[in-house]
Motif scaffolding. Structure first.
Motif, PDB file in Angstrom:
ATOM      1  N   LYS A  18     -10.029  -2.825 -18.852  1.00  0.00           N
ATOM      2  CA  LYS A  18     -10.213  -3.427 -17.531  1.00  0.00           C
ATOM      3  C   LYS A  18      -9.104  -4.438 -17.246  1.00  0.00           C
ATOM      4  N   LYS A  19      -8.744  -5.242 -18.237  1.00  0.00           N
ATOM      5  CA  LYS A  19      -7.684  -6.239 -18.060  1.00  0.00           C
ATOM      6  C   LYS A  19      -6.342  -5.548 -17.792  1.00  0.00           C
ATOM      7  N   VAL A  20      -6.054  -4.480 -18.523  1.00  0.00           N
ATOM      8  CA  VAL A  20      -4.821  -3.711 -18.308  1.00  0.00           C
ATOM      9  C   VAL A  20      -4.820  -3.133 -16.898  1.00  0.00           C
ATOM     10  N   GLN A  21      -5.939  -2.571 -16.485  1.00  0.00           N
ATOM     11  CA  GLN A  21      -6.023  -1.999 -15.140  1.00  0.00           C
ATOM     12  C   GLN A  21      -5.803  -3.090 -14.092  1.00  0.00           C
ATOM     13  N   ASP A  22      -6.385  -4.257 -14.284  1.00  0.00           N
ATOM     14  CA  ASP A  22      -6.202  -5.364 -13.339  1.00  0.00           C
ATOM     15  C   ASP A  22      -4.738  -5.790 -13.263  1.00  0.00           C
ATOM     16  N   LEU A  23      -4.056  -5.856 -14.403  1.00  0.00           N
ATOM     17  CA  LEU A  23      -2.646  -6.238 -14.425  1.00  0.00           C
ATOM     18  C   LEU A  23      -1.780  -5.202 -13.713  1.00  0.00           C
ATOM     19  N   VAL A  24      -2.059  -3.935 -13.942  1.00  0.00           N
ATOM     20  CA  VAL A  24      -1.305  -2.858 -13.296  1.00  0.00           C
ATOM     21  C   VAL A  24      -1.517  -2.920 -11.782  1.00  0.00           C
ATOM     22  N   MET A  25      -2.762  -3.076 -11.357  1.00  0.00           N
ATOM     23  CA  MET A  25      -3.061  -3.160  -9.931  1.00  0.00           C
ATOM     24  C   MET A  25      -2.356  -4.354  -9.299  1.00  0.00           C
ATOM     25  N   ASP A  26      -2.349  -5.476  -9.991  1.00  0.00           N
ATOM     26  CA  ASP A  26      -1.686  -6.668  -9.484  1.00  0.00           C
ATOM     27  C   ASP A  26      -0.188  -6.421  -9.308  1.00  0.00           C
ATOM     28  N   ALA A  27       0.433  -5.784 -10.283  1.00  0.00           N
ATOM     29  CA  ALA A  27       1.866  -5.498 -10.207  1.00  0.00           C
ATOM     30  C   ALA A  27       2.182  -4.549  -9.055  1.00  0.00           C
ATOM     31  N   ILE A  28       1.347  -3.555  -8.843  1.00  0.00           N
ATOM     32  CA  ILE A  28       1.599  -2.558  -7.805  1.00  0.00           C
ATOM     33  C   ILE A  28       1.352  -3.123  -6.406  1.00  0.00           C
ATOM     34  N   THR A  29       0.307  -3.915  -6.252  1.00  0.00           N
ATOM     35  CA  THR A  29      -0.113  -4.326  -4.912  1.00  0.00           C
ATOM     36  C   THR A  29       0.559  -5.594  -4.399  1.00  0.00           C
ATOM     37  N   HIS A  30       1.344  -6.264  -5.210  1.00  0.00           N
ATOM     38  CA  HIS A  30       2.046  -7.458  -4.745  1.00  0.00           C
ATOM     39  C   HIS A  30       3.521  -7.132  -4.531  1.00  0.00           C
ATOM     40  N   GLY A  31       3.933  -7.169  -3.280  1.00  0.00           N
ATOM     41  CA  GLY A  31       5.316  -6.872  -2.943  1.00  0.00           C
ATOM     42  C   GLY A  31       5.467  -5.504  -2.306  1.00  0.00           C
ATOM     43  N   GLU A  32       6.686  -5.227  -1.887  1.00  0.00           N
ATOM     44  CA  GLU A  32       7.027  -3.946  -1.287  1.00  0.00           C
ATOM     45  C   GLU A  32       7.879  -3.132  -2.248  1.00  0.00           C
ATOM     46  N   TRP A  33       7.816  -1.828  -2.081  1.00  0.00           N
ATOM     47  CA  TRP A  33       8.541  -0.892  -2.926  1.00  0.00           C
ATOM     48  C   TRP A  33       9.470  -0.043  -2.079  1.00  0.00           C
ATOM     49  N   ILE A  34      10.561   0.394  -2.680  1.00  0.00           N
ATOM     50  CA  ILE A  34      11.477   1.342  -2.045  1.00  0.00           C
ATOM     51  C   ILE A  34      11.635   2.559  -2.953  1.00  0.00           C
ATOM     52  N   VAL A  35      12.050   3.667  -2.361  1.00  0.00           N
ATOM     53  CA  VAL A  35      12.407   4.846  -3.142  1.00  0.00           C
ATOM     54  C   VAL A  35      13.854   4.663  -3.557  1.00  0.00           C
ATOM     55  N   GLU A  36      14.062   4.412  -4.832  1.00  0.00           N
ATOM     56  CA  GLU A  36      15.419   4.262  -5.349  1.00  0.00           C
ATOM     57  C   GLU A  36      16.075   5.623  -5.563  1.00  0.00           C
ATOM     58  N   GLN A  37      15.281   6.577  -6.066  1.00  0.00           N
ATOM     59  CA  GLN A  37      15.781   7.945  -6.262  1.00  0.00           C
ATOM     60  C   GLN A  37      14.657   8.933  -6.007  1.00  0.00           C
ATOM     61  N   TYR A  38      15.021  10.066  -5.416  1.00  0.00           N
ATOM     62  CA  TYR A  38      14.081  11.160  -5.199  1.00  0.00           C
ATOM     63  C   TYR A  38      14.844  12.470  -5.353  1.00  0.00           C
ATOM     64  N   PHE A  39      14.387  13.300  -6.278  1.00  0.00           N
ATOM     65  CA  PHE A  39      15.012  14.595  -6.535  1.00  0.00           C
ATOM     66  C   PHE A  39      13.959  15.693  -6.444  1.00  0.00           C
ATOM     67  N   GLU A  40      14.362  16.810  -5.874  1.00  0.00           N
ATOM     68  CA  GLU A  40      13.601  18.051  -5.962  1.00  0.00           C
ATOM     69  C   GLU A  40      14.472  18.991  -6.777  1.00  0.00           C
ATOM     70  N   GLY A  41      14.106  19.168  -8.037  1.00  0.00           N
ATOM     71  CA  GLY A  41      14.976  19.900  -8.948  1.00  0.00           C
ATOM     72  C   GLY A  41      16.263  19.123  -9.125  1.00  0.00           C
ATOM     73  N   THR A  42      17.398  19.768  -8.817  1.00  0.00           N
ATOM     74  CA  THR A  42      18.691  19.086  -8.921  1.00  0.00           C
ATOM     75  C   THR A  42      19.165  18.532  -7.577  1.00  0.00           C
ATOM     76  N   ASN A  43      18.370  18.729  -6.523  1.00  0.00           N
ATOM     77  CA  ASN A  43      18.741  18.261  -5.182  1.00  0.00           C
ATOM     78  C   ASN A  43      18.375  16.792  -5.002  1.00  0.00           C
ATOM     79  N   ASN A  44      19.386  15.952  -4.832  1.00  0.00           N
ATOM     80  CA  ASN A  44      19.184  14.531  -4.621  1.00  0.00           C
ATOM     81  C   ASN A  44      18.899  14.293  -3.135  1.00  0.00           C
ATOM     82  N   LEU A  45      17.640  13.941  -2.826  1.00  0.00           N
ATOM     83  CA  LEU A  45      17.223  13.700  -1.447  1.00  0.00           C
ATOM     84  C   LEU A  45      16.926  12.223  -1.208  1.00  0.00           C
TER      85      LEU A  45
END
Length: 130
Positions: A18-45
């Motif tokens: 439960k403590k691990v889950q709470d820490l993970v949720m806290d890390a994910i839900t605080h702040g904004e995220w960007i897509v740094e990299q996205y690939f479909e196979g070898t195609n860099n999109l």
């Protein structure tokens, strides 16, 4: 005595999980995220996501914003399986590319590397916290 130790061990394990889950949720839900990299196979999109910022909320909602336009979705983490399911039900490209079950391959407090297997091959996603 052994029964008590087993009960205590199970109780401690659940508390730790439960403590691990709470820490993970806290890390994910605080702040904004960007897509740094996205690939479909070898195609860099990755460039398709340049203007997007993502906000994960504790209630399971998710918002993708590009410029002044926002798209709402949902997300569901599974700490035990190291997966996250994302769904932008009304999204068009590129956001709909994020829909599905992502297997987390690596992560830290400020990034997540995940893969999704599709009929077309493997998708790779790297998110970075801003």
């Amino acid at each position: 005595m052994v029964g008590c130790l087993a009960l205590l061990s199970t109780s401690c394990k659940k508390a730790i999980e439960k403590k691990v889950q709470d820490l993970v949720m806290d890390a994910i839900t605080h702040g904004e995220w960007i897509v740094e990299q996205y690939f479909e196979g070898t195609n860099n999109l990755s460039s398709q996501f340049l203007d997007y910022r993502f906000k994960f909320n504790e209630d399971g909602t998710l918002t993708g914003t590009a410029n002044s336009s926002s798209t709402d979705g949902t997300w569901k983490p599974n700490v035990t399986d190291y997966t996250i399911t994302a769904d932008f039900p009304t999204a068009v490209d590129p956001l709909k590319k994020l829909n599905g079950l992502w297997k987390i391959k690596d992560s830290d407090w400020d990034y997540v590397k995940a893969e999704m297997q599709t009929t077309d091959g493997t998708r790779l996603l790297i998110l970075r916290k801003k």
